[in-house]
Enzyme design. Structure first.
Site, mmCIF file in Angstrom:
data_model
loop_
_atom_site.group_PDB
_atom_site.id
_atom_site.type_symbol
_atom_site.label_atom_id
_atom_site.label_comp_id
_atom_site.label_asym_id
_atom_site.label_seq_id
_atom_site.Cartn_x
_atom_site.Cartn_y
_atom_site.Cartn_z
ATOM 1 N N CYS A 1 4.481 5.568 -4.023
ATOM 2 C CA CYS A 1 4.176 4.165 -4.299
ATOM 3 C C CYS A 1 4.562 3.814 -5.728
ATOM 4 O O CYS A 1 4.820 2.661 -6.050
ATOM 5 C CB CYS A 1 2.690 3.891 -4.072
ATOM 6 S SG CYS A 1 1.659 5.031 -5.006
ATOM 7 N N GLU B 1 -5.457 1.108 -2.254
ATOM 8 C CA GLU B 1 -4.270 1.529 -3.007
ATOM 9 C C GLU B 1 -3.082 1.313 -2.088
ATOM 10 O O GLU B 1 -2.850 2.098 -1.171
ATOM 11 C CB GLU B 1 -4.375 3.013 -3.400
ATOM 12 C CG GLU B 1 -5.522 3.328 -4.337
ATOM 13 C CD GLU B 1 -5.304 2.835 -5.756
ATOM 14 O OE1 GLU B 1 -4.189 2.377 -6.067
ATOM 15 O OE2 GLU B 1 -6.259 2.891 -6.550
ATOM 16 N N GLU C 1 -8.569 4.262 -8.832
ATOM 17 C CA GLU C 1 -8.906 5.656 -8.538
ATOM 18 C C GLU C 1 -8.568 6.494 -9.758
ATOM 19 O O GLU C 1 -7.586 6.225 -10.448
ATOM 20 C CB GLU C 1 -8.110 6.161 -7.333
ATOM 21 C CG GLU C 1 -8.532 5.503 -6.037
ATOM 22 C CD GLU C 1 -7.970 6.213 -4.817
ATOM 23 O OE1 GLU C 1 -6.743 6.450 -4.779
ATOM 24 O OE2 GLU C 1 -8.752 6.529 -3.912
ATOM 25 N N ASN D 1 2.471 10.696 2.216
ATOM 26 C CA ASN D 1 3.420 11.051 1.152
ATOM 27 C C ASN D 1 2.850 12.010 0.117
ATOM 28 O O ASN D 1 3.581 12.822 -0.433
ATOM 29 C CB ASN D 1 4.013 9.791 0.496
ATOM 30 C CG ASN D 1 2.998 8.928 -0.195
ATOM 31 O OD1 ASN D 1 1.811 8.968 0.137
ATOM 32 N ND2 ASN D 1 3.442 8.150 -1.151
HETATM 33 P P1 NAP Z 1 0.431 3.546 6.496
HETATM 34 O O1 NAP Z 1 1.320 3.444 7.650
HETATM 35 O O2 NAP Z 1 -0.249 2.335 6.005
HETATM 36 O O3 NAP Z 1 -0.643 4.666 6.875
HETATM 37 C C1 NAP Z 1 -1.630 5.086 5.974
HETATM 38 C C2 NAP Z 1 -2.823 5.609 6.724
HETATM 39 O O4 NAP Z 1 -3.373 4.552 7.480
HETATM 40 C C3 NAP Z 1 -2.521 6.727 7.700
HETATM 41 O O5 NAP Z 1 -3.601 7.619 7.724
HETATM 42 C C4 NAP Z 1 -2.409 5.981 9.020
HETATM 43 O O6 NAP Z 1 -2.718 6.783 10.136
HETATM 44 C C5 NAP Z 1 -3.489 4.952 8.834
HETATM 45 N N1 NAP Z 1 -3.328 3.773 9.684
HETATM 46 C C6 NAP Z 1 -2.191 3.224 10.198
HETATM 47 N N2 NAP Z 1 -2.486 2.122 10.917
HETATM 48 C C7 NAP Z 1 -3.840 1.983 10.855
HETATM 49 C C8 NAP Z 1 -4.754 1.041 11.396
HETATM 50 N N3 NAP Z 1 -4.358 0.009 12.135
HETATM 51 N N4 NAP Z 1 -6.072 1.208 11.137
HETATM 52 C C9 NAP Z 1 -6.500 2.236 10.376
HETATM 53 N N5 NAP Z 1 -5.694 3.161 9.839
HETATM 54 C C10 NAP Z 1 -4.378 3.026 10.072
HETATM 55 O O7 NAP Z 1 1.147 4.151 5.211
HETATM 56 P P2 NAP Z 1 2.052 5.450 5.129
HETATM 57 O O8 NAP Z 1 3.353 5.144 5.739
HETATM 58 O O9 NAP Z 1 1.284 6.643 5.605
HETATM 59 O O10 NAP Z 1 2.185 5.607 3.552
HETATM 60 C C11 NAP Z 1 3.124 4.952 2.810
HETATM 61 C C12 NAP Z 1 2.502 3.762 2.109
HETATM 62 O O11 NAP Z 1 1.416 4.201 1.292
HETATM 63 C C13 NAP Z 1 3.458 3.071 1.175
HETATM 64 O O12 NAP Z 1 3.357 1.688 1.315
HETATM 65 C C14 NAP Z 1 2.968 3.508 -0.205
HETATM 66 O O13 NAP Z 1 3.293 2.623 -1.234
HETATM 67 C C15 NAP Z 1 1.512 3.606 0.009
HETATM 68 N N6 NAP Z 1 0.901 4.449 -1.015
HETATM 69 C C16 NAP Z 1 0.179 3.846 -1.983
HETATM 70 C C17 NAP Z 1 -0.392 4.604 -2.981
HETATM 71 C C18 NAP Z 1 -1.209 3.960 -4.060
HETATM 72 O O14 NAP Z 1 -1.944 4.676 -4.725
HETATM 73 N N7 NAP Z 1 -1.103 2.653 -4.281
HETATM 74 C C19 NAP Z 1 -0.226 5.988 -2.986
HETATM 75 C C20 NAP Z 1 0.535 6.573 -1.976
HETATM 76 C C21 NAP Z 1 1.085 5.778 -0.989
HETATM 77 P P3 NAP Z 1 -1.572 7.291 11.150
HETATM 78 O O15 NAP Z 1 -0.680 8.141 10.330
HETATM 79 O O16 NAP Z 1 -2.320 8.024 12.167
HETATM 80 O O17 NAP Z 1 -0.901 6.046 11.658
#
Ligand code: NAP
Length: 488
Positions: free
Chosen positions: A296, A262, A469, A163
């Site tokens: 997020c 995060e 962070e 995102n």
């Molecule tokens: P995600 O599905 O959890 O993926 C995040 C990262 O993790 C991607 O690089 C993904 O790679 C990788 N990943 C997925 N499954 C994994 C596994 N089993 N082992 C290791 N790595 C793995 O999240 P997203 O859909 O990309 O992002 C949206 C989420 O991020 C939301 O929940 C949002 O709230 C959160 N977010 C939080 C913050 C914060 O600062 N708190 C900031 C921004 C976003 P692949 O793409 O290759 O699967």
């Protein structure tokens, strides 16, 4: 945008599509590649090397070979390299923003805002790199001195979401490099190109070979497992969903790796009856619509005092109805969501709320043309049991709920497993600060809809994460305290 323009764009930026390991661009060990899709059209725009477990091991070797040299590099030199990275990223800002629009879908103003925000992490941590201080104390017995050193924690695995493809990477790389750590960045598979463009920025800024390695991979679980199984890796910094965060915490446990997490959010936005409604509606628009709601920090639930609820909701609905939707480079204010699954998830949440009695004032139906579009949507009278109040929406939908007093507002706001951020609008600053203390979350926006700032500690409580962070706190996450008991 035509294919020819895409080639110009990619060539203009020379966006590489291979892995970046030990300062070299290399194909995946098995030659595999995966497609990157433009969410505005659903078309493939690039094919990126698909890192394997063997590539992950090579990244650790490269990070290890560079670790001692980078840790011994003077803080001033590390600072100058980060400062140069800030300058280069700013110079290339327009191309990086357009690249991000192509792979992520976000509207160009959001992408430009993200590039500026992301580059600021390099500038901030260039300034912090020369301010890593230890401590000197006298033992309570008076028998000896306690010397506390701050040393780089070691090789760090950085995993980022799609995102904010630039800012989530620089928010980790900046402090890690400032602290003297070498890193392996695993970007989200939807948005690897921005991460690869950042690798070029860093290499051009003078980051030595092996200090930053970038490993796009669709085998995210397997490569993360391989990296975390290596005892040389001492840090995991993850931004993404709570679900994946839990899995990674378990993986990190085997080698007792330090974790910064995060994770997801479910931000409440509270409008008290004494709020300036102009400020509250402006704040709600930013808190909801920044990055098209795919943040997020996005306001997920709007709690409005009953006495101002009708006026607030009508004003919000008028503003949301004016939001134009279209491809990110078309001048529209709202781009597509990242993929078809995201559209389906958002629509399910809207339908569930409507089935339980919520009124759809604006939007509420996905686009029927090509691309993954969902319009700005406002829901009124959302009942407590609706899924949309418990789950991360990650889209441009604003559910409005009314409350009668401050205690009820706090109770409703805290009724979630998440605790990332909350927003409060009131003209009474003391009352606002009392609410800020009572809200169970890591950050509060008081009379403003944005909290993100490279100089501030960003992070959450409960299942929104561990650690911070940004700010000086963000640097300390990449250091280890070493205590030396000294007699002199
Ligand atoms: P995600 O599905 O959890 O993926 C995040 C990262 O993790 C991607 O690089 C993904 O790679 C990788 N990943 C997925 N499954 C994994 C596994 N089993 N082992 C290791 N790595 C793995 O999240 P997203 O859909 O990309 O992002 C949206 C989420 O991020 C939301 O929940 C949002 O709230 C959160 N977010 C939080 C913050 C914060 O600062 N708190 C900031 C921004 C976003 P692949 O793409 O290759 O699967």
């Amino acid at each position: 945008m035509t294919q020819a323009m895409l080639e110009d764009l990619v060539e203009g930026l020379r966006v590489p599509t291979d892995l970046f390991v030990g300062g070299r661009w290399v194909a995946a060990e098995d030659g595999g590649r995966f497609a990157v899709v433009d969410p505005a059209t659903g078309e493939e725009i690039a094919h990126v090397a698909n890192g394997t477990v063997e590539d992950a091991r090579r990244c650790v070797d490269a990070a290890d070979a560079a670790a001692a040299g980078w840790a011994a590099t003077s803080p001033r030199r590390r600072s100058e390299i980060l400062r140069r990275a800030f300058e280069l990223m700013t110079e290339r800002g327009e191309q990086i923003a357009e690249l991000m629009v192509r792979e992520n879908g976000k509207a160009l103003p959001d992408a430009r805002g993200e590039v500026a925000y992301a580059a600021e992490f390099f500038r901030w941590y260039a300034e912090e790199a020369v301010r890593v201080s230890g401590d000197l104390r006298t033992a309570p017995s008076g028998a000896n001195r306690i010397v506390v050193l701050r040393q780089p924690i070691g090789i760090s695995l950085l995993i980022t979401p799609w995102n904010f493809p630039a800012a989530m990477a620089t928010r980790k790389i900046g402090p890690a490099l400032a602290a003297g750590c070498t890193v392996i960045l695993k970007p989200a598979s939807e948005t690897p190109l921005t991460a690869l463009a950042l690798a070029e920025v860093l290499a051009d800024a003078g980051v030595p070979d092996g200090v930053v390695n970038v490993l796009p991979s669709r085998r995210s679980g397997a490569v993360a497992q391989a990296v975390l199984a290596d005892p040389r890796v001492r840090k995991l910094s993850f931004t993404g969903s709570t679900e994946v965060g839990r899995t990674l915490l378990q993986l990190a446990a085997d080698q007792v790796v330090s974790c910064s997490m995060e994770l997801g959010g479910n931000a409440p936005l509270v409008v008290l009856e004494d709020a300036d409604l102009d400020v509250a509606v402006d704040g709600a628009m930013v808190a909801k619509m920044r990055n098209g709601g795919e943040a997020c920090t996005a306001a997920n639930r709007m709690y409005v005092h009953r006495s101002v609820a009708t006026e607030f909701t009508e004003r919000l609905a008028r503003r949301m109805a004016d939001v134009t939707t279209g491809p990110g480079l078309s001048g529209a204010a709202l781009g597509p969501l990242v993929n078809a699954d995201a559209v389906q998830k958002v629509h399910e949440l809207v339908e569930d709320a409507a089935a339980r009695g919520a009124r759809v004032l604006v939007g509420g139906r996905p686009g029927d043309g090509q691309g993954f579009f969902y319009p700005a949507t406002v829901l009124a009278d959302v009942p407590t049991g609706a899924r949309i109040l418990q789950e991360e929406i990650f889209g441009p939908v604003a559910p409005v709920v009314t409350f009668d007093d401050d205690d009820e507002a706090v109770r409703l706001a805290n009724d979630t497993e998440y605790g990332l951020v909350a927003y409060v609008f009131t003209r009474d600053l003391a009352r606002g600060l009392r609410l800020a203390e009572a809200l169970d979350c890591g950050m509060v926006g008081l009379n403003r809809g944005v909290v993100s700032d490279p100089a501030a500690p960003f992070g959450g409580t409960k299942q929104s994460g561990i650690g911070r962070e940004g700010g000086h706190e963000g640097l300390l996450e990449y250091t280890e305290s070493k205590y030396v008991a000294v007699d002199w």
